[in-house]
Design a protein around this motif. Structure first.
Motif, PDB file in Angstrom:
ATOM      1  N   VAL A  33       0.877  -1.168   0.000  1.00  0.00           N
ATOM      2  CA  VAL A  33       0.000   0.000   0.000  1.00  0.00           C
ATOM      3  C   VAL A  33       0.914   1.218   0.000  1.00  0.00           C
ATOM      4  N   ASN A  34       0.822   2.020  -1.052  1.00  0.00           N
ATOM      5  CA  ASN A  34       1.672   3.201  -1.177  1.00  0.00           C
ATOM      6  C   ASN A  34       0.837   4.451  -0.924  1.00  0.00           C
ATOM      7  N   LEU A  35       1.323   5.291  -0.027  1.00  0.00           N
ATOM      8  CA  LEU A  35       0.600   6.490   0.380  1.00  0.00           C
ATOM      9  C   LEU A  35       1.482   7.722   0.227  1.00  0.00           C
ATOM     10  N   ILE A  36       0.838   8.864   0.042  1.00  0.00           N
ATOM     11  CA  ILE A  36       1.519  10.150  -0.018  1.00  0.00           C
ATOM     12  C   ILE A  36       0.953  11.009   1.105  1.00  0.00           C
ATOM     13  N   LYS A  37       1.827  11.722   1.782  1.00  0.00           N
ATOM     14  CA  LYS A  37       1.400  12.602   2.871  1.00  0.00           C
ATOM     15  C   LYS A  37       2.073  13.952   2.702  1.00  0.00           C
ATOM     16  N   GLU A  38       1.295  14.995   2.884  1.00  0.00           N
ATOM     17  CA  GLU A  38       1.870  16.337   2.924  1.00  0.00           C
ATOM     18  C   GLU A  38       2.052  16.682   4.395  1.00  0.00           C
ATOM     19  N   LYS A  39       3.289  16.891   4.788  1.00  0.00           N
ATOM     20  CA  LYS A  39       3.587  17.199   6.178  1.00  0.00           C
ATOM     21  C   LYS A  39       3.211  18.649   6.483  1.00  0.00           C
ATOM     22  N   ARG A  40       3.143  18.981   7.760  1.00  0.00           N
ATOM     23  CA  ARG A  40       2.752  20.340   8.160  1.00  0.00           C
ATOM     24  C   ARG A  40       3.694  21.400   7.615  1.00  0.00           C
ATOM     25  N   CYS A  41       4.970  21.033   7.447  1.00  0.00           N
ATOM     26  CA  CYS A  41       5.953  21.991   6.925  1.00  0.00           C
ATOM     27  C   CYS A  41       5.827  22.166   5.409  1.00  0.00           C
ATOM     28  N   GLY A  42       4.967  21.351   4.777  1.00  0.00           N
ATOM     29  CA  GLY A  42       4.764  21.442   3.334  1.00  0.00           C
ATOM     30  C   GLY A  42       5.525  20.396   2.536  1.00  0.00           C
ATOM     31  N   LYS A  43       6.407  19.656   3.190  1.00  0.00           N
ATOM     32  CA  LYS A  43       7.189  18.617   2.518  1.00  0.00           C
ATOM     33  C   LYS A  43       6.280  17.439   2.152  1.00  0.00           C
ATOM     34  N   ILE A  44       6.526  16.838   1.002  1.00  0.00           N
ATOM     35  CA  ILE A  44       5.755  15.686   0.533  1.00  0.00           C
ATOM     36  C   ILE A  44       6.525  14.422   0.904  1.00  0.00           C
ATOM     37  N   LYS A  45       5.852  13.464   1.529  1.00  0.00           N
ATOM     38  CA  LYS A  45       6.499  12.230   2.004  1.00  0.00           C
ATOM     39  C   LYS A  45       5.788  11.026   1.405  1.00  0.00           C
ATOM     40  N   GLY A  46       6.569  10.069   0.947  1.00  0.00           N
ATOM     41  CA  GLY A  46       6.016   8.806   0.465  1.00  0.00           C
ATOM     42  C   GLY A  46       6.084   7.768   1.567  1.00  0.00           C
ATOM     43  N   ARG A  47       5.075   6.921   1.640  1.00  0.00           N
ATOM     44  CA  ARG A  47       5.054   5.833   2.619  1.00  0.00           C
ATOM     45  C   ARG A  47       4.633   4.563   1.916  1.00  0.00           C
ATOM     46  N   SER A  48       5.256   3.475   2.329  1.00  0.00           N
ATOM     47  CA  SER A  48       4.908   2.173   1.768  1.00  0.00           C
ATOM     48  C   SER A  48       4.767   1.181   2.912  1.00  0.00           C
ATOM     49  N   CYS A  49       3.679   0.441   2.915  1.00  0.00           N
ATOM     50  CA  CYS A  49       3.464  -0.589   3.931  1.00  0.00           C
ATOM     51  C   CYS A  49       2.698  -1.741   3.274  1.00  0.00           C
ATOM     52  N   THR A  50       2.539  -2.822   4.010  1.00  0.00           N
ATOM     53  CA  THR A  50       1.819  -3.960   3.444  1.00  0.00           C
ATOM     54  C   THR A  50       0.419  -4.037   4.008  1.00  0.00           C
ATOM     55  N   ASN A  51      -0.458  -4.618   3.234  1.00  0.00           N
ATOM     56  CA  ASN A  51      -1.821  -4.863   3.681  1.00  0.00           C
ATOM     57  C   ASN A  51      -1.808  -6.221   4.369  1.00  0.00           C
ATOM     58  N   GLY A  52      -1.702  -6.228   5.672  1.00  0.00           N
ATOM     59  CA  GLY A  52      -1.559  -7.455   6.441  1.00  0.00           C
ATOM     60  C   GLY A  52      -2.834  -8.227   6.675  1.00  0.00           C
ATOM     61  N   SER A  53      -3.980  -7.716   6.244  1.00  0.00           N
ATOM     62  CA  SER A  53      -5.243  -8.417   6.505  1.00  0.00           C
ATOM     63  C   SER A  53      -5.257  -9.802   5.858  1.00  0.00           C
ATOM     64  N   LYS A  54      -4.576  -9.946   4.753  1.00  0.00           N
ATOM     65  CA  LYS A  54      -4.508 -11.227   4.050  1.00  0.00           C
ATOM     66  C   LYS A  54      -3.678 -12.244   4.832  1.00  0.00           C
ATOM     67  N   GLN A  55      -2.767 -11.764   5.650  1.00  0.00           N
ATOM     68  CA  GLN A  55      -1.840 -12.602   6.394  1.00  0.00           C
ATOM     69  C   GLN A  55      -2.494 -13.272   7.603  1.00  0.00           C
ATOM     70  N   ARG A  56      -3.559 -12.708   8.109  1.00  0.00           N
ATOM     71  CA  ARG A  56      -4.173 -13.208   9.350  1.00  0.00           C
ATOM     72  C   ARG A  56      -4.572 -14.672   9.282  1.00  0.00           C
ATOM     73  N   LYS A  57      -5.054 -15.113   8.152  1.00  0.00           N
ATOM     74  CA  LYS A  57      -5.525 -16.511   8.060  1.00  0.00           C
ATOM     75  C   LYS A  57      -4.374 -17.501   8.052  1.00  0.00           C
ATOM     76  N   TYR A  58      -3.141 -17.042   7.864  1.00  0.00           N
ATOM     77  CA  TYR A  58      -1.992 -17.950   7.856  1.00  0.00           C
ATOM     78  C   TYR A  58      -1.223 -17.944   9.178  1.00  0.00           C
ATOM     79  N   LEU A  59      -1.527 -17.008  10.056  1.00  0.00           N
ATOM     80  CA  LEU A  59      -0.820 -16.925  11.331  1.00  0.00           C
ATOM     81  C   LEU A  59      -1.425 -17.898  12.344  1.00  0.00           C
ATOM     82  N   LYS A  60      -0.578 -18.513  13.120  1.00  0.00           N
ATOM     83  CA  LYS A  60      -1.044 -19.425  14.162  1.00  0.00           C
ATOM     84  C   LYS A  60      -1.237 -18.649  15.449  1.00  0.00           C
ATOM     85  N   GLU A  61      -2.289 -18.972  16.168  1.00  0.00           N
ATOM     86  CA  GLU A  61      -2.531 -18.313  17.463  1.00  0.00           C
ATOM     87  C   GLU A  61      -1.657 -18.960  18.522  1.00  0.00           C
ATOM     88  N   ASP A  62      -1.154 -18.144  19.431  1.00  0.00           N
ATOM     89  CA  ASP A  62      -0.288 -18.647  20.500  1.00  0.00           C
ATOM     90  C   ASP A  62      -1.092 -19.262  21.619  1.00  0.00           C
TER      91      ASP A  62
END
Length: 100
Positions: free
Chosen positions: A71-100
């Motif tokens: 998931v790629n996002l763009i944010k305009e910071k308060r100072c006016g600088k433009i920042k790119g962010r990249s993260c993963t959509n982890g919702s798909k991962q939940r069904k493969y994780l084992k509960e402790d």
């Protein structure tokens, strides 16, 4: 109360999709996103990338099903600088994780 609500909304909803950010901010947004992706490829410590590309022909169907989308996002910071962010959509991962 209205002023507090307005401030909260402005702080919470300042991110946008990369596609919308590219349309709104143009070259600045593209440069910010490229910088973010370059950081993921190189890593904070030289020689230790955060992610490593894999050829899809080397993946099994099971691997392809388990892969997470970026998931790629763009944010305009308060100072006016433009920042790119990249993260993963982890919702798909939940069904493969084992509960402790």
């Amino acid at each position: 109360m209205e002023e507090i609500y307005g401030t909260c909304v402005n702080v919470m909803f300042t991110q946008m999709s990369a596609k919308r950010g590219f349309k709104l901010f143009g070259e600045c947004a593209i440069a910010a996103m490229m910088k973010e992706l370059k950081q993921l490829n190189i890593g904070a410590v030289p020689g230790k990338p955060v992610i490593a590309p894999k050829d899809t022909r080397d993946l099994t169907e099971e691997d392809k099903k388990k892969s997470l989308a970026a998931v790629n996002l763009i944010k305009e910071k308060r100072c006016g600088k433009i920042k790119g962010r990249s993260c993963t959509n982890g919702s798909k991962q939940r069904k493969y994780l084992k509960e402790d």
